[in-house]
Design an enzyme around this catalytic site. Structure first.
Site, PDB file in Angstrom:
ATOM      1  N   CYS A 406       0.854  -1.183   0.000  1.00 10.48           N
ATOM      2  CA  CYS A 406       0.000   0.000   0.000  1.00 10.48           C
ATOM      3  C   CYS A 406       0.888   1.231   0.000  1.00 10.48           C
ATOM      4  O   CYS A 406       2.099   1.143  -0.140  1.00 10.48           O
ATOM      5  CB  CYS A 406      -0.974   0.008   1.174  1.00 10.48           C
ATOM      6  SG  CYS A 406      -0.206   0.311   2.779  1.00 10.48           S
ATOM      7  N   HIS A 576      -4.776 -12.186 -24.766  1.00  7.72           N
ATOM      8  CA  HIS A 576      -6.153 -12.667 -24.622  1.00  7.72           C
ATOM      9  C   HIS A 576      -7.065 -11.467 -24.500  1.00  7.72           C
ATOM     10  O   HIS A 576      -6.615 -10.330 -24.331  1.00  7.72           O
ATOM     11  CB  HIS A 576      -6.282 -13.566 -23.395  1.00  7.72           C
ATOM     12  CG  HIS A 576      -5.927 -12.888 -22.120  1.00  7.72           C
ATOM     13  ND1 HIS A 576      -4.624 -12.631 -21.773  1.00  7.72           N
ATOM     14  CD2 HIS A 576      -6.683 -12.386 -21.121  1.00  7.72           C
ATOM     15  CE1 HIS A 576      -4.583 -12.008 -20.610  1.00  7.72           C
ATOM     16  NE2 HIS A 576      -5.833 -11.836 -20.185  1.00  7.72           N
TER      17      HIS A 576
END
Length: 657
Positions: A406, A576
């Site tokens: 974080c 993809h």
């Protein structure tokens, strides 16, 4: 048809500010313990402290009739700026940068009569950067036996020169800036305008921009005020837990679905644990709720202005316990009222918003719906839907080293790591190590990195070899279960015992005859493409020709590549479609195109382009099987030498198993 290669997306201004704030935070947060130590000594031993002691607090005279120096003044004047300068230098150029950064910081310390935190934040990193550039100039050019001589004298010369520069140039500039900023704060306080700073601070918190404001301006100014007056209101402008607590209380009472169910736990973590990031998704799921946080922040600041209350030192993390620990001896009533009124106002505004702005389509009130609304608000697709990382897919090897990162490395990352660690433990995967870290301290040594979706863009360059997973909330993100499922499926693939996995397996998918996931006609040993865009087209065309996907799926493959690069290492790329393109998939399929000479893939050499289309969650199992092949360098070499399609199919047999 060839598709024009897309330019790399430019870093947004918000991300650049986040990076700047994170860098500032990286210099302050490791030294918070020293700030607290100074605050404790100040609280007890100064003349107005709980237990005044002249020799410690720096007042009165000693037995020789000389003024007591004490600890308070030297710590704030010398120790804390030197620690900041050293930390900033070390962040740029390791231990060597830390040493020259600290030495140069002395220049701005002795040249001014105010705590030189801002000066330390400039001199430490700047001096280390100059040292790093100079070291690079003569790297590898020094004759053996003279390395230590050159290193020591070059560091000494740079540190001395920068100390003089800090004394003569940087110190006066920082003093002028500090005086001007102080004048602005005094103007706001005198005219009753300080509460309006919440209009900036509260939205900045939710967008992870608060560190640039808090550590760049507020903490240095607040520390200077605290040294003069024994306390400062500025320490509590951003750290007040009341606004966020009120938002979460409103969801506890008037929320719905998962948001209502998870709010009590989030409120406890926020208020007592001091992890303010926990309430950010609750605001982002209904952006108008920022008005509740702003209202609460304004009420809290106004209370502090009226009562004259303040803190002695930073409250980090922003827990109510840390706030009280840093509260000045004459400010407990004012600080308590500030937190209570901020909570009450935030709760009332939030309650009205939740009661009057409900959308019938959002009756479940779930945090998953918040993700879709957040994507619309930010104008981009979120990466939370599916286990998509910096390389596009699952790690090419067992997940054993996971880090939750974080902004500061103390709040959401610690909680997220704890949640994920417990999930691995419950799954019996005791060999997985889960730690937490600030983004600034990340190293490229992890298998998998978990971050909030607004921070992932900053973490990727620091851990390019790892898979990145983004989450939109810290308590019950579905991504945690996907990570655990993937880790279990990988161990099943390499023979490592693991509990039964809920993840689908290709072997369990009933494929009709002739409908193998990987078919002979979908393998090309000599690709015709010469660039990345054409290679994606070629792999996608094989899927279209098999009837596995619609034509639109190829465009979605390019869209995915622009948002998340699909290079995996070992000469492999797996393009993809996006999560939204699943509607274009008719059945699961894989295509393989080999480029013996290799093609450039965002600066990496790729020889194998594997196009993937998976129905539901089948793509996870498909990719797990592919990853097992490419994690073995010997099998990669066999693929490189293969002369027939049958040889390739035999190596990828498990895809069709």
């Amino acid at each position: 048809m060839a598709t024009q290669a897309e330019a790399a997306p430019r870093t947004s201004a918000r991300v650049r500010v986040q990076k700047f704030g994170t860098f500032l935070s990286g210099m302050i947060m490791p030294n918070i313990g020293a700030f607290i130590a100074w605050g404790i000594i100040t609280a007890f031993f100064i003349e107005k402290g709980f237990t005044p002691v002249g020799v410690l607090g720096g007042f009165g005279e000693n037995a020789a009739g000389e003024p007591n120096v004490g600890l308070v003044g030297p710590m704030i004047t010398y120790l804390l700026p030197l620690l900041i300068g050293y930390t900033g230098g070390r962040m740029v150029h390791g231990l060597r940068g830390g040493v020259v950064g600290a030495a140069a910081t002395m220049g701005v310390i002795v040249g001014t009569d105010i705590p030189m935190f801002i000066g330390a934040m400039i001199m430490g990193p700047l001096t280390a950067l100059i040292m790093k550039k100079l070291d690079g100039l003569w790297a590898g050019k020094i004759k053996p036996g003279f390395e230590m001589l050159v290193d020591n004298f070059s560091a000494g010369i740079v540190a001395a020169a920068m100390a003089v520069f800090g004394l003569l140039a940087v110190g006066p500039l920082v003093t002028a800036f500090s005086n001007a900023a102080g004048a602005v704060v005094d103007f706001l306080v005198t005219n009753g305008l300080l509460p309006f700073t919440s209009i900036l601070i509260e939205p900045a918190k939710v967008l992870f921009l608060n560190n640039a404001i808090n550590h760049g301006i507020l903490t240095p100014l607040a520390t200077e005020q605290s040294l003069e007056n024994g306390k400062s209101i500025l320490f509590l402008l951003e750290a007040n837990p009341g606004p966020g607590f009120g938002v979460l209380l409103a969801y506890m009472v008037f929320g719905r679905g998962i948001a209502k169910a998870s709010a009590p736990g989030a409120a406890l973590i926020h208020f007592v644990g001091g992890i303010h990031e926990i309430y950010f998704p609750y605001v982002l799921m209904k952006p108008i709720m920022i008005l509740a946080a702003i209202g609460g922040g304004m009420a809290g600041i106004l209370t502090l202005v009226i009562t004259g209350a303040g803190l002695r030192s930073p409250a980090a993390p922003g827990s109510i316990l840390a706030v009280y620990a840093a509260t000045a001896s004459d400010s407990y009533v004012g600080v308590t009222l500030s937190v209570l009124l901020a909570t009450a106002v935030s709760f009332l505004i939030g309650s009205v918003i939740l009661k009057t702005t409900r959308n019938p389509a959002d009756d479940d009130g779930s945090l998953s719906n918040a993700t879709a609304r957040m994507e619309g608000l930010k104008g981009r697709k979120s990466s939370v839907s599916g286990l998509i990382g910096a390389k596009g897919e699952a790690p090419a090897g067992p997940i054993r080293n996971v880090v939750f990162a974080c902004d500061a490395g103390m709040g959401s990352s610690a909680m997220g790591a704890s949640v994920l660690r417990n999930k691995f433990k419950a799954a019996g995967l005791t060999d997985v190590t889960v730690t937490n870290s600030s983004i600034a301290n990340l190293t490229d040594s992890y298998d998998l990195v978990v971050t909030h979706q607004d921070l992932t863009e900053r973490a990727r360059p620091l851990t390019a070899a790892a898979t990145h997973v983004s989450v939109d909330n810290f308590m019950n993100s579905p991504r945690y279960d996907e990570i655990v499922d993937l880790a279990r499926s990988q161990r099943e693939g390499d023979g490592t015992p693991a509990p039964d996995s809920g993840a689908p397996d290709i072997s369990e998918q009933a494929q009709p005859a002739g409908d193998e996931v990987l078919a002979e006609r979908s393998v090309v040993l000599q690709g015709s493409a010469t660039n990345q865009a054409d290679a994606i087209n070629e792999a996608g065309r094989l899927l279209v020709d098999r009837g596995a996907v619609e034509e639109s799926y190829i465009a979605a493959m390019h869209e995915r590549e622009r948002s998340v690069p699909t290079y995996m290492g070992n000469f492999l790329a797996i393009p993809h479609g996006t999560n939204a393109a699943k509607e274009y998939i008719k059945r699961s399929a894989v295509s393989i195109v080999r480029y013996p000479e290799g093609i450039d893939w965002n600066g990496k050499q790729v020889k194998f382009v594997v196009g993937v289309a998976g129905v539901n969650n089948e793509h996870l199992s498909i990719l797990s099987a592919i990853a097992r092949v490419f994690s073995d360098k010997e099998q990669v070499a066999r693929l490189d030498r293969a002369e027939t399609v049958d040889e390739v199919l035999s190596l990828f047999g498990k895809v069709n198993a």
